[in-house]
Structures are given as C-alpha cells and as structure tokens.
Design a protein around this motif. Structure first.
Motif, PDB file in Angstrom:
ATOM      1  N   MET A  69       0.817  -1.202   0.000  1.00 56.43           N
ATOM      2  CA  MET A  69       0.000   0.000   0.000  1.00 56.43           C
ATOM      3  C   MET A  69       0.850   1.250   0.000  1.00 56.43           C
ATOM      4  O   MET A  69       0.479   2.241  -0.574  1.00 56.43           O
ATOM      5  N   GLY A  70       1.978   1.232   0.635  1.00 56.05           N
ATOM      6  CA  GLY A  70       2.802   2.426   0.765  1.00 56.05           C
ATOM      7  C   GLY A  70       3.147   3.080  -0.554  1.00 56.05           C
ATOM      8  O   GLY A  70       2.970   4.280  -0.726  1.00 56.05           O
ATOM      9  N   THR A  71       3.626   2.302  -1.503  1.00 58.39           N
ATOM     10  CA  THR A  71       4.025   2.894  -2.782  1.00 58.39           C
ATOM     11  C   THR A  71       2.823   3.387  -3.564  1.00 58.39           C
ATOM     12  O   THR A  71       2.923   4.390  -4.276  1.00 58.39           O
ATOM     13  N   ASP A  72       1.682   2.734  -3.461  1.00 57.36           N
ATOM     14  CA  ASP A  72       0.469   3.205  -4.134  1.00 57.36           C
ATOM     15  C   ASP A  72       0.043   4.558  -3.580  1.00 57.36           C
ATOM     16  O   ASP A  72      -0.300   5.472  -4.332  1.00 57.36           O
ATOM     17  N   ALA A  73       0.058   4.701  -2.279  1.00 63.79           N
ATOM     18  CA  ALA A  73      -0.341   5.960  -1.643  1.00 63.79           C
ATOM     19  C   ALA A  73       0.612   7.084  -2.031  1.00 63.79           C
ATOM     20  O   ALA A  73       0.176   8.207  -2.308  1.00 63.79           O
ATOM     21  N   ILE A  74       1.886   6.789  -2.067  1.00 60.14           N
ATOM     22  CA  ILE A  74       2.881   7.794  -2.441  1.00 60.14           C
ATOM     23  C   ILE A  74       2.677   8.214  -3.893  1.00 60.14           C
ATOM     24  O   ILE A  74       2.749   9.410  -4.218  1.00 60.14           O
ATOM     25  N   GLU A  75       2.396   7.266  -4.760  1.00 63.71           N
ATOM     26  CA  GLU A  75       2.148   7.583  -6.171  1.00 63.71           C
ATOM     27  C   GLU A  75       0.906   8.467  -6.319  1.00 63.71           C
ATOM     28  O   GLU A  75       0.913   9.434  -7.083  1.00 63.71           O
ATOM     29  N   ILE A  76      -0.141   8.169  -5.570  1.00 63.30           N
ATOM     30  CA  ILE A  76      -1.357   8.992  -5.611  1.00 63.30           C
ATOM     31  C   ILE A  76      -1.052  10.411  -5.140  1.00 63.30           C
ATOM     32  O   ILE A  76      -1.503  11.390  -5.743  1.00 63.30           O
TER      33      ILE A  76
ATOM     34  N   PHE B  92       2.604   9.697   7.062  1.00 63.34           N
ATOM     35  CA  PHE B  92       1.198   9.358   6.866  1.00 63.34           C
ATOM     36  C   PHE B  92       0.951   7.938   6.362  1.00 63.34           C
ATOM     37  O   PHE B  92      -0.104   7.380   6.577  1.00 63.34           O
ATOM     38  N   PHE B  93       1.927   7.368   5.664  1.00 67.13           N
ATOM     39  CA  PHE B  93       1.728   6.060   5.034  1.00 67.13           C
ATOM     40  C   PHE B  93       2.798   5.077   5.469  1.00 67.13           C
ATOM     41  O   PHE B  93       3.968   5.429   5.579  1.00 67.13           O
ATOM     42  N   GLN B  94       2.370   3.850   5.686  1.00 66.53           N
ATOM     43  CA  GLN B  94       3.288   2.765   6.017  1.00 66.53           C
ATOM     44  C   GLN B  94       3.943   2.288   4.731  1.00 66.53           C
ATOM     45  O   GLN B  94       3.276   2.089   3.728  1.00 66.53           O
TER      46      GLN B  94
ATOM     47  N   PRO C 246       2.662   0.820  13.204  1.00 66.95           N
ATOM     48  CA  PRO C 246       2.484   2.009  14.044  1.00 66.95           C
ATOM     49  C   PRO C 246       1.340   2.874  13.514  1.00 66.95           C
ATOM     50  O   PRO C 246       1.106   2.927  12.308  1.00 66.95           O
ATOM     51  N   LEU C 247       0.627   3.518  14.432  1.00 67.44           N
ATOM     52  CA  LEU C 247      -0.462   4.392  14.025  1.00 67.44           C
ATOM     53  C   LEU C 247       0.097   5.640  13.357  1.00 67.44           C
ATOM     54  O   LEU C 247       1.091   6.197  13.807  1.00 67.44           O
ATOM     55  N   LYS C 248      -0.552   6.068  12.295  1.00 69.52           N
ATOM     56  CA  LYS C 248      -0.161   7.269  11.563  1.00 69.52           C
ATOM     57  C   LYS C 248      -1.275   8.295  11.700  1.00 69.52           C
ATOM     58  O   LYS C 248      -2.448   7.941  11.821  1.00 69.52           O
ATOM     59  N   PRO C 249      -0.925   9.577  11.668  1.00 68.08           N
ATOM     60  CA  PRO C 249      -1.985  10.591  11.744  1.00 68.08           C
ATOM     61  C   PRO C 249      -2.853  10.552  10.487  1.00 68.08           C
ATOM     62  O   PRO C 249      -2.376  10.184   9.409  1.00 68.08           O
ATOM     63  N   PRO C 250      -4.123  10.934  10.612  1.00 68.13           N
ATOM     64  CA  PRO C 250      -4.998  10.902   9.441  1.00 68.13           C
ATOM     65  C   PRO C 250      -4.648  11.999   8.441  1.00 68.13           C
ATOM     66  O   PRO C 250      -4.192  13.075   8.816  1.00 68.13           O
TER      67      PRO C 250
END
Length: 76
Positions: free
Chosen positions: A1-8, A28-30, A53-57
C-alpha cells in the motif's frame, strides 16, 4: 500500500500544481513490508499479525485546503 499511496500523492501534487516541499510520505503512510523468510513464516505459517504504528490521518478536507493554497502544510 505504501508505494500506491505515495504515487497517488505525487499525482495529486502534480495535477494541482502544488509545492510539495516539506511533505514526508512516511509520516502518513506505512511503507511496503520487506518480505524476509522470518516475515513469511510469521505471517503465512503462524498467522501472526504485525502491528503497524499508528499514523496521523490525512483527510480529503486537508487535501482540498492544500490544493487551494497550492503548497503543502501539515494538518492541524
């Protein structure tokens, strides 16, 4: 998921011409897990869950404000 979120996020910054200086995606992203033999044994064989670990929204409302300002700033 991390790389997908970064790409978005990179596409978001590009599409809305936003200065992304100061944005740290790992706040923000794992990142994607590093698959090792030990990870494989724990996740697949033993069905052991990894506690991320929990990340801020990071909300849509904040992203709208960032787009309006055309530069990244940390959520309140």
């Amino acid at each position: 998921m991390g790389t997908d979120a970064i790409e978005i996020m990179n596409l978001f910054f590009e599409k809305f011409n936003i200065n992304s200086e100061g944005f740290d995606e790992f706040n923000f992203f794992q990142g994607d897990p590093i698959i090792t033999w030990n990870y494989f044994i724990n996740q697949i064989v033993k069905r052991k869950k990894y506690d991320y670990p929990l990340k801020p929204p990071l909300t849509i409302g904040h992203l709208i404000k960032v787009a309006e300002k055309e530069e990244w700033f940390e959520p309140e």
